[in-house]
Design an enzyme around this catalytic site. Structure first.
Site, PDB file in Angstrom:
ATOM      1  N   CYS B  87       0.820  -1.203   0.000  1.00 22.16           N
ATOM      2  CA  CYS B  87       0.000   0.000   0.000  1.00 22.16           C
ATOM      3  C   CYS B  87       0.860   1.261   0.000  1.00 22.16           C
ATOM      4  O   CYS B  87       0.343   2.363  -0.159  1.00 22.16           O
ATOM      5  CB  CYS B  87      -0.932   0.003   1.204  1.00 22.16           C
ATOM      6  SG  CYS B  87      -1.762  -1.574   1.425  1.00 22.16           S
ATOM      7  N   CYS B 210     -12.979  -0.258   8.021  1.00 23.00           N
ATOM      8  CA  CYS B 210     -12.047  -0.682   6.978  1.00 23.00           C
ATOM      9  C   CYS B 210     -12.187   0.231   5.773  1.00 23.00           C
ATOM     10  O   CYS B 210     -13.293   0.604   5.385  1.00 23.00           O
ATOM     11  CB  CYS B 210     -12.363  -2.104   6.524  1.00 23.00           C
ATOM     12  SG  CYS B 210     -12.455  -3.283   7.869  1.00 23.00           S
ATOM     13  N   LYS B 332     -10.135   5.886   4.081  1.00 19.77           N
ATOM     14  CA  LYS B 332     -11.441   5.454   4.575  1.00 19.77           C
ATOM     15  C   LYS B 332     -12.572   5.878   3.638  1.00 19.77           C
ATOM     16  O   LYS B 332     -13.408   5.062   3.278  1.00 19.77           O
ATOM     17  CB  LYS B 332     -11.619   6.024   5.990  1.00 19.77           C
ATOM     18  CG  LYS B 332     -12.863   5.634   6.725  1.00 19.77           C
ATOM     19  CD  LYS B 332     -12.776   4.249   7.271  1.00 19.77           C
ATOM     20  CE  LYS B 332     -13.661   3.252   6.589  1.00 19.77           C
ATOM     21  NZ  LYS B 332     -14.983   3.568   6.247  1.00 19.77           N
ATOM     22  N   HIS B 336      -9.107   3.466  -1.434  1.00 20.63           N
ATOM     23  CA  HIS B 336      -7.714   3.026  -1.323  1.00 20.63           C
ATOM     24  C   HIS B 336      -7.337   2.173  -2.526  1.00 20.63           C
ATOM     25  O   HIS B 336      -7.386   0.952  -2.479  1.00 20.63           O
ATOM     26  CB  HIS B 336      -7.539   2.249  -0.011  1.00 20.63           C
ATOM     27  CG  HIS B 336      -6.150   1.749   0.235  1.00 20.63           C
ATOM     28  ND1 HIS B 336      -5.018   2.383  -0.239  1.00 20.63           N
ATOM     29  CD2 HIS B 336      -5.707   0.662   0.930  1.00 20.63           C
ATOM     30  CE1 HIS B 336      -3.944   1.711   0.147  1.00 20.63           C
ATOM     31  NE2 HIS B 336      -4.327   0.660   0.846  1.00 20.63           N
TER      32      HIS B 336
END
Lengths: 148, 390, 345
Positions: B87, B210, B332, B336
């Site tokens: 990430c 998540c 959030k 992402h």
């Protein structure tokens, strides 16, 4: 789609997976599990001897993986059980290890709870059963009743 | 005087794009970047490209993805490299571009990030994430990406008496920010009750804790300070940056309530920049899970360790507060797209420091100095960059 | 084998998985429960015969004096529900327990007599390995399967028993044995490649085969020992159901009190190769020095073994009962959970 650890790679770690064989650093005496090229305790030692870990430890942290969110290798298990618990176990020899915590039913484990290693089927790949350590509540604690 | 500046930025909206592939997404962000350069530029001046991408385009192009993408947008000749650190791929691509320019070899480099998660089956998407932890010892113990952060969260709650509601407050705040960001995937607010009632993913984390792994692309043009002003009167300068790693597996870490890679990267960045957390006007922080933002507060020095929940509760990290965190909506709410995330943070800061937020209501007033924080996986790698408006 | 100087049982361990299904659950699901059980253990989703064998072995090793894994001379494994149809099974147990790679291994499978076969064979091998510290391990584990709609399935349980054999501090010694085999069709069987047992349900035929074959083994044993049923304190009978073994005992002239202490079917169900060894463990939990025990194991098809054991003076010295604690407690599961855990859904 499953994560891939080849049979050869798994095979090399069988003593570790089946009976928690760790490393003792000949420089500082610290214990590593899983094994390292350089000791994680002293950051110097490169020579180790095998050490049989006791399999006893305490729960350092844990999570309950919901059935729908389980990795594909564990999808069938999650379906059968609804969910499963994965913990971070602090072994009495020092290292921590990530492993499933069995025999906790739907109850919430406690941080600091004593656990002991058991041999279980972890997952299957290439048609072969991958056995390895999991942990369960230890000692005289009776199995927790299910949350029905 | 900083050596490196950002002179252009572009980003697709993050979200589900079933009708666009990785190449099309990259091209959109790239074109927007070119268009964002105040005095215009000739693409032929771009000398190199670093492209962050975890999944190699959803797995279809494991080798040479970067040349594929740059040639698609008309840059067939320049050195082009895919950068992968889960990430943090985008953050590391940015840092690679900064280094390349700072080395003196290049004056103008493209730093990009792209990800195409939504073409993949749910299983495959989970696969890309799950194998960014320690595959052997985390993934194959049954831990998911959410599960790893959940394990941190449980420990954090125990050690710092953090409440479940605090986690929810992060989601509420970042969704409120995302609701104003036209580039965000989720543009609607949520309340604490909704977050708390959401289905559990990996206890104590529910679905609202998540982030959503998704599609998107982002680019910035990194220029030497020497040439920056030929492109714009308002470059955004890179004052300092840091990057660091940590044990991939949480079982190898002394603590799991702080990300050592973040602490280390941050120290380097502040040191080089000659500023501290008190100087920041905003921060884009890696909130892949709500607990991640809470841990980041003290790791980035925004508060003392243990004061994280208090900082959150004080409202300081909300838009309008003393140190707004994730005014973009964060991972959030903004979404992402793994490899694009770190570059997307730089885009947001580029706009904020130039007073260019699309809606005045989401512009941080008089923003001068900002920080971006991009984490790989569960903290195996981290990048922190400090920027200053020109 | 010399009667007073051979190797014998020095420790034993019993394992039942922690979940239990009651016969009430069967009655709820099917209207009746075809087996005379109160409850039986249910293996966890990630348990199989090998993991249960390892668990029982660890318990057995913990229950006796500390032993060096490196001096183990023989491992005899017994199961009818192996996770592989072809592949060494003992290697999993050897690696899990850290036993030496040059250990003699025996794998007894394909009939529920295998538990007794493993005990006999391991004792024979160890008798040839009279070295300081040499010891042997018998690990029997089973979780037999049948189709959910087959009444046979109602009685099928899961569990494991391990027995440590050694030369010193022997609790009980094998002093005689008799084997009897006769070709018999129509009892329960699994063809190669099948996971689930078939039972033709021809009770008149199978009942008489069982009586004849198991009875012959006991008869042969008594003839060799020159003793009468009354000279034995305990008779451990086959426990594939709640009735046949008890009837056999009566027919052979044994009394209720000789059979009952080892008869656990109502709490274990049919644990395949373990059923006779669980019974033996239950006897060792209570037996007094000098008492004699006959263990009868039976496998369909048909094979029986009768083992003659003598409890030594060591028995009871450091007694740590195994069967009761292993059976007690347990977490109830409902029938649907049972089907999922046993991979029958």
């Amino acid at each position: 789609m499953g994560a891939h650890v080849s049979i050869a790679m798994y095979q090399r770690n069988i003593p570790l997976r089946y009976r928690l064989v760790g490393q003792r650093c000949q420089t500082c005496g610290g214990v590593n599990f899983p094994p390292r090229a350089v000791c994680s305790q002293c950051s110097k030692g490169t020579r180790f001897e095998d050490i049989q870990l006791s399999g006893r430890g305490v729960l350092y942290s844990w999570t309950r993986i919901a059935g729908a969110g389980a990795p594909s290798e564990f999808a069938a298990q999650a379906q059968a059980l609804g969910s499963f618990v994965v913990g971070l176990v602090q072994l009495e020899e020092g290292p921590r290890v990530v492993a499933q915590i069995v025999e906790v039913g739907r109850s919430a484990p406690r941080l600091g709870q004593r656990v002991e290693a058991v041999l279980r089927r972890i997952y299957e790949e290439d048609g072969v059963i991958r056995y390895g350590y999991k942990f369960r509540p230890a000692g005289d604690a009776a199995p927790t009743p299910p949350g029905k | 005087m900083p050596e490196v500046a950002i002179v252009g930025a572009g980003q697709t909206r993050f979200g589900d794009f079933p009708d666009r592939g990785v190449k099309e997404l990259f091209a959109e962000a790239y074109q927007e970047t070119l268009a964002s350069v105040d005095r215009g530029m000739d693409p032929a001046d771009i000398q190199a490209a670093y492209i962050g991408c975890l999944s190699a385009g959803g797995g279809f192009q494991l080798g040479q993805l970067a040349p594929l993408l740059t040639s698609y947008v008309g840059l067939p000749d320049i050195p082009s490299l895919r950068v992968e650190n889960a990430c943090a791929s985008g953050g590391y691509a940015l840092v690679a571009a900064i280094c390349a320019v700072a080395s003196g070899r290049y004056d103008l480099v493209l730093a990009a990030g792209v990800e195409k998660m939504r073409d993949a089956s749910a299983n495959r998407a989970r696969y890309w994430l799950g194998v960014s932890g320690d595959t052997e010892y985390e993934r194959l113990a049954g831990l998911t990406f959410a599960g790893i952060y959940a394990t941190m969260a449980r420990r954090y709650m125990e050690e710092y008496a953090l409440k479940r509601e605090h986690l929810a407050l992060v989601a509420v705040k970042n969704h409120a920010h995302g609701a104003q960001n036209p580039k965000a995937q989720f543009q609607r607010q949520v309340d604490v009750d909704t977050v708390l009632r959401g289905p559990e993913v990996a206890s104590p984390l529910g679905v609202w804790d998540c982030c959503s792994t998704t599609d998107g692309a982002a680019c910035v043009l990194v220029a030497s300070a020497r040439v920056a002003r030929s492109f714009t009167d308002r470059p955004v300068y890179v004052m300092g940056w840091g990057a660091a790693s940590d044990h991939l597996a949480i079982h190898d870490r002394a603590r799991i309530t702080s990300l050592r890679a973040t602490v280390s990267a941050c120290r380097q960045a502040y040191q080089q920049a000659g500023v501290g957390p008190q100087d920041l006007d905003l921060a884009e922080v890696h909130d892949c899970f709500t607990i991640a933002e809470i841990m980041a507060y003290s790791d980035l020095g925004l508060c003392e360790e243990g004061r994280n929940a208090a900082l959150l509760e004080s409202g300081a990290t909300r838009l309008g507060g003393s140190i707004p965190v994730n005014v973009s909506g964060g991972l959030k709410a903004k979404g992402h797209p793994l490899g694009a995330t770190g570059i997307g943070m730089a885009c947001e800061i580029f706009w904020q420091l130039r007073g260019q937020a699309e809606l005045p209501s989401r512009q941080v007033k008089d923003a001068q100095i900002a920080l971006s924080h991009n984490v790989g996986g569960s903290g195996g790698s981290a990048v922190v960059v400090v920027y200053r408006g020109g | 084998m010399g009667r007073h100087d051979g190797p014998g049982i020095v420790a034993y361990g019993v394992y039942f998985p922690s979940r239990r299904i009651s016969s009430d659950e069967y009655r709820r699901a099917w209207g009746s429960c075809a087996a005379a059980i109160k409850e039986k253990a249910v293996p966890d989703f990630d348990e199989d015969s090998l993991t249960m064998a390892v668990e029982a072995s660890r318990r057995a090793l913990l229950s006796g004096p500390r032993r060096d894994p490196g001096t183990a001379a023989v491992l005899a494994l017994a199961t009818t529900s192996a996770p592989y149809a072809e592949k060494a099974l003992a290697s999993t147990v050897v690696s899990s327990l850290g036993l030496p790679p040059d250990i003699v291994t025996v794998e007894c499978t394909t009939s529920s007599r295998a538990g007794a076969e493993a005990l006999e064979l391991a004792t024979m091998v160890l008798a040839e390995k009279r070295k300081p510290g040499a010891w042997g391990l018998v690990a029997a584990a089973d979780a037999p399967r049948a189709a959910p709609h087959d009444p046979l399935e109602h009685g099928l349980g899961a569990g494991a028993v391990a027995i440590v054999l050694g030369w010193e501090d022997v609790l009980a010694r094998l002093v005689g044995r008799c084997s009897w085999v006769e070709e018999s069709l129509g009892e329960r069987f699994r063809r190669a490649g099948q996971e689930r047992l078939n039972d033709m349900g021809v009770r008149e035929v199978t009942g008489s085969v069982f009586d004849r074959v198991a009875g012959a083994a006991v008869g042969g044993l008594l003839e060799a020992s020159g003793l009468k049923p009354a000279d034995y304190r305990y008779l451990v009978v086959p426990q594939h159901d709640g009735r046949a073994g008890l009837q056999l005992a009566r027919r052979l002239g044994f009394k209720e009190e000789q059979v009952r202490p080892a008869f656990l079917f109502d709490r274990t169900g049919d644990v395949g190769v373990c059923s006779c060894l669980v019974g033996l463990a239950a006897v060792l939990d209570v037996a007094a020095p000098g008492e004699r025990v006959i263990l009868v194991a039976y496998g369909s098809g048909a094979a029986a073994s009768a083992l003659d054991l003598e409890v030594t003076a060591e028995a009871g010295a450091h007694r740590r009962p195994q069967v009761g604690p292993a059976l007690d407690g347990g977490v109830p599961v409902d029938y649907l959970e049972y089907l999922k855990l046993r991979r029958m859904l």
